[in-house]
Design an enzyme around this catalytic site. Structure first.
Site, PDB file in Angstrom:
ATOM      1  CD  GLU A 186       1.203  -9.185  19.165  1.00  0.00           C
ATOM      2  OE1 GLU A 186       0.699  -8.686  18.146  1.00  0.00           O
ATOM      3  OE2 GLU A 186       0.581  -9.423  20.204  1.00  0.00           O
ATOM      4  NE  ARG A 199      -2.367  -1.500   3.382  1.00  0.00           N
ATOM      5  CZ  ARG A 199      -2.113  -2.765   3.718  1.00  0.00           C
ATOM      6  NH1 ARG A 199      -2.522  -3.738   2.938  1.00  0.00           N
ATOM      7  NH2 ARG A 199      -1.481  -3.060   4.831  1.00  0.00           N
TER       8      ARG A 199
HETATM    9  P1  AMP Z   1       4.555  -2.130  11.869  1.00  0.00           P
HETATM   10  O1  AMP Z   1       5.821  -2.709  11.369  1.00  0.00           O
HETATM   11  O2  AMP Z   1       4.012  -2.855  13.072  1.00  0.00           O
HETATM   12  O3  AMP Z   1       4.651  -0.632  12.096  1.00  0.00           O
HETATM   13  O4  AMP Z   1       3.432  -2.376  10.760  1.00  0.00           O
HETATM   14  C1  AMP Z   1       3.324  -1.533   9.662  1.00  0.00           C
HETATM   15  C2  AMP Z   1       3.000  -2.274   8.397  1.00  0.00           C
HETATM   16  O5  AMP Z   1       2.004  -3.265   8.575  1.00  0.00           O
HETATM   17  C3  AMP Z   1       2.475  -1.295   7.369  1.00  0.00           C
HETATM   18  O6  AMP Z   1       3.139  -1.537   6.126  1.00  0.00           O
HETATM   19  C4  AMP Z   1       0.994  -1.565   7.297  1.00  0.00           C
HETATM   20  O7  AMP Z   1       0.546  -1.622   5.965  1.00  0.00           O
HETATM   21  C5  AMP Z   1       0.769  -2.894   8.003  1.00  0.00           C
HETATM   22  N1  AMP Z   1      -0.204  -2.793   9.108  1.00  0.00           N
HETATM   23  C6  AMP Z   1       0.057  -2.998  10.427  1.00  0.00           C
HETATM   24  N2  AMP Z   1      -1.044  -2.862  11.173  1.00  0.00           N
HETATM   25  C7  AMP Z   1      -2.045  -2.557  10.330  1.00  0.00           C
HETATM   26  C8  AMP Z   1      -3.439  -2.259  10.486  1.00  0.00           C
HETATM   27  N3  AMP Z   1      -4.033  -2.260  11.692  1.00  0.00           N
HETATM   28  N4  AMP Z   1      -4.165  -1.951   9.384  1.00  0.00           N
HETATM   29  C9  AMP Z   1      -3.571  -1.941   8.160  1.00  0.00           C
HETATM   30  N5  AMP Z   1      -2.277  -2.209   7.947  1.00  0.00           N
HETATM   31  C10 AMP Z   1      -1.504  -2.514   8.999  1.00  0.00           C
END
Ligand code: AMP
Length: 174
Positions: free
Chosen positions: A96, A59
């Site tokens: 996680e 995205r």
């Molecule tokens: P993080 O590494 O935990 O910051 O996760 C970020 C990545 O995971 C991004 O590229 C998002 O597209 C996806 N992502 C994580 N949580 C969500 C969520 N609740 N809704 C949509 N995409 C998410």
């Protein structure tokens, strides 16, 4: 920004139980909103010297591609393993449960280039932190990070404290 937050659809328990997925397809299918978001990003960084926009599969590509084009600079994709066809540099990071890996072409960023990183959403920050490391491994400099959505209750920004970070929509709770 409430106006844009209203265009994002919450999907509970996707892709797995306990996650509220922020669906941005409802925002980007609205041409006016999509253009306004890119304009806001553009105004935020137009005075910075940026050589490249880099975005994260998948995205992130939607926003990063549009923004690179408006800035008249090149675009670099960061992808999941096995997708990029040439020699790659890679970074693994903890989730996680388990690990994930991101890859970039070894010649995607030249030494000293100033790179703007774009993604749709900041959650725990692992994805963006690994992406910053990829840029730095190649000798690039992270000039800033832009995301549409920040889940601030997950404190992902703490992992990015060395960088200039901007999010358009913040959620303080699920
Ligand atoms: P993080 O590494 O935990 O910051 O996760 C970020 C990545 O995971 C991004 O590229 C998002 O597209 C996806 N992502 C994580 N949580 C969500 C969520 N609740 N809704 C949509 N995409 C998410």
């Amino acid at each position: 920004m409430k106006k844009y937050a209203k265009l994002i659809r919450d999907i509970p328990d996707f892709p797995k139980p306990g996650i509220v997925f922020k669906d941005i397809t409802t925002l980007i299918k609205n041409g006016k909103a999509f253009q306004e978001v890119i304009d806001i990003f553009y105004k935020k960084i137009k005075n910075k010297k940026i050589d490249l926009v880099l975005a994260i599969e998948s995205r992130g590509f939607i926003f990063g591609g549009a923004l690179a084009n408006k800035l008249k600079v090149g675009f670099v994709p960061v992808r999941k393993p096995g997708k990029l066809p040439w020699a790659v540099e890679q970074e693994s990071y903890s989730l996680e449960y388990g690990q994930d890996t991101l890859q970039i072409h070894q010649d995607a960023v030249k030494k000293g280039q100033k790179v703007l990183i774009v993604d749709d959403l900041l959650a725990t920050g692992g994805t963006l932190q690994a992406t910053c490391r990829l840029v730095e491994k190649l000798g690039g400099k992270v000039a800033g990070i832009l995301v549409l959505i920040e889940l601030s209750f997950l404190k992902g920004k703490d992992k990015l404290s060395n960088y200039d970070f901007f999010s358009l929509i913040k959620y303080d709770s699920e």
